[in-house]
Design an enzyme around this catalytic site. Structure first.
Site, PDB file in Angstrom:
ATOM      1  N   SER A  36      46.016  47.251  41.500  1.00  0.00           N
ATOM      2  CA  SER A  36      46.262  47.386  40.068  1.00  0.00           C
ATOM      3  C   SER A  36      47.355  48.429  39.821  1.00  0.00           C
ATOM      4  CB  SER A  36      44.949  47.733  39.353  1.00  0.00           C
ATOM      5  OG  SER A  36      45.056  47.574  37.955  1.00  0.00           O
ATOM      6  N   ASP A  52      42.241  36.878  36.887  1.00  0.00           N
ATOM      7  CA  ASP A  52      42.652  38.251  36.605  1.00  0.00           C
ATOM      8  C   ASP A  52      43.638  38.210  35.437  1.00  0.00           C
ATOM      9  OD1 ASP A  52      43.790  40.781  36.523  1.00  0.00           O
ATOM     10  OD2 ASP A  52      44.105  40.914  38.684  1.00  0.00           O
ATOM     11  N   HIS A  88      39.720  40.629  38.323  1.00  0.00           N
ATOM     12  CA  HIS A  88      40.681  41.671  38.667  1.00  0.00           C
ATOM     13  C   HIS A  88      40.352  42.422  39.956  1.00  0.00           C
ATOM     14  CE1 HIS A  88      43.843  44.558  38.044  1.00  0.00           C
ATOM     15  NE2 HIS A  88      42.998  45.567  37.963  1.00  0.00           N
TER      16      HIS A  88
END
Length: 289
Positions: free
Chosen positions: A115, A232, A266
């Site tokens: 991320s 995601d 995610h």
């Protein structure tokens, strides 16, 4: 797996000290894997992944980024990157890598970023690909596309990512595994975004990761793995992570693999198919290191 912690000087001269975890295997390490965590979380959440890596013979280093975890020191500092800002966070990747190499000279080093950590890793690799032997981007995206959607004068709002999902906790976008979502919500060191100043610095710094001229500086023999879930919100249904991979290929990088897991959200290391994801990452590292 043996866990030790320490603090090291950051990559800038602002006096920040980074809280650093080291997870060591039994016996001699075959390579270093450096972990860069995401926004609104901390490195201790990666212990399970570190266990799998150490069992495969890797030594693992992971810092709490500035404004996060035990580097931040208190909840009041969560999301504040300090005077050095976003660029300092990117530079900190180099400080952690240099520390790991000083303790384990002569063996390869792979950088794994998730991320926000993958955003920083993309930016770091523009100028420092020679310092890496492999790059893994998890929960990533075409950064220039995503940051263009952010308000540069406001705190980053992670809750907006949950709009396509059920709203049991507001963090269902992270994983289909409810226990993992509940653990995140219960963790007082999770769930925040960058403050307005840090958000602006990130928005201003990340567009260069999509610049073909800058990408041309990434060395062509750097193995890159991009892994994401199709659900995601950062992946754009998979199209944005495919774009990341294609940009590296267009820049001349020869070994680029993109894997999109159907239905996964995610945090793919905390997803219901996390064993599959972990095995794929280990297979990549085993091949290229």
């Amino acid at each position: 797996m043996d866990e030790t912690t320490t603090t090291i000087p950051s990559g800038s001269d602002d006096g920040t000290r980074l809280f650093l975890y080291r997870w060591s295997p039994d016996g001699e390490a075959r390579a270093v894997v450096q972990l860069a965590h995401g926004m609104g979380e901390h490195a201790a959440r990666y212990r399970r992944f570190a266990q799998a890596l150490t069992e495969a013979g890797y030594v693992v280093y992971a810092d709490d980024h500035r404004g996060h975890g035990r580097t931040a020191g208190s909840p009041e500092e969560h999301g504040r990157l300090g005077d050095g800002g976003w660029q300092a966070l990117v530079d900190d990747l180099g400080a952690v890598g240099a520390h790991a190499r000083s303790e384990h000279p002569g063996i390869p080093l792979a950088l794994f970023g998730h991320s926000m950590g993958s955003f920083a890793a993309q930016q770091y690799a523009l100028d420092h690909s020679a310092d890496l032997d492999a790059l893994v981007l998890s929960g990533s995206t075409a950064c220039d596309v995503i940051v263009a959607q952010l308000d540069p004068d406001a705190e980053t709002d992670l809750s907006a990512f949950n709009e396509p999902f059920e709203h049991r906790t507001g963090y269902e976008w992270l994983s289909r595994d409810e226990a993992e979502v509940d653990a995140y919500v219960a963790d007082a060191a999770c769930g925040f975004g960058l403050d307005a100043a840090a958000t602006r610095q990130m928005v201003e710094g990340l567009p260069q990761t999509g610049d073909p001229g800058r990408l041309a500086g990434v060395r062509d023999d750097l193995p890159i793995l991009v892994v994401s879930g199709s659900d995601d919100p950062l992946a754009g249904g998979g199209q944005l992570v495919e774009l990341v991979g294609q940009r590296y290929r267009d820049a001349g990088v020869r070994d680029v693999t993109v894997t999109v897991y159907p239905g996964a959200r995610h945090e793919i290391l905390n997803e219901t198919n996390r064993d599959e994801v972990t095995a794929d990452i280990l297979a990549f590292l085993g091949r290229v290191l």
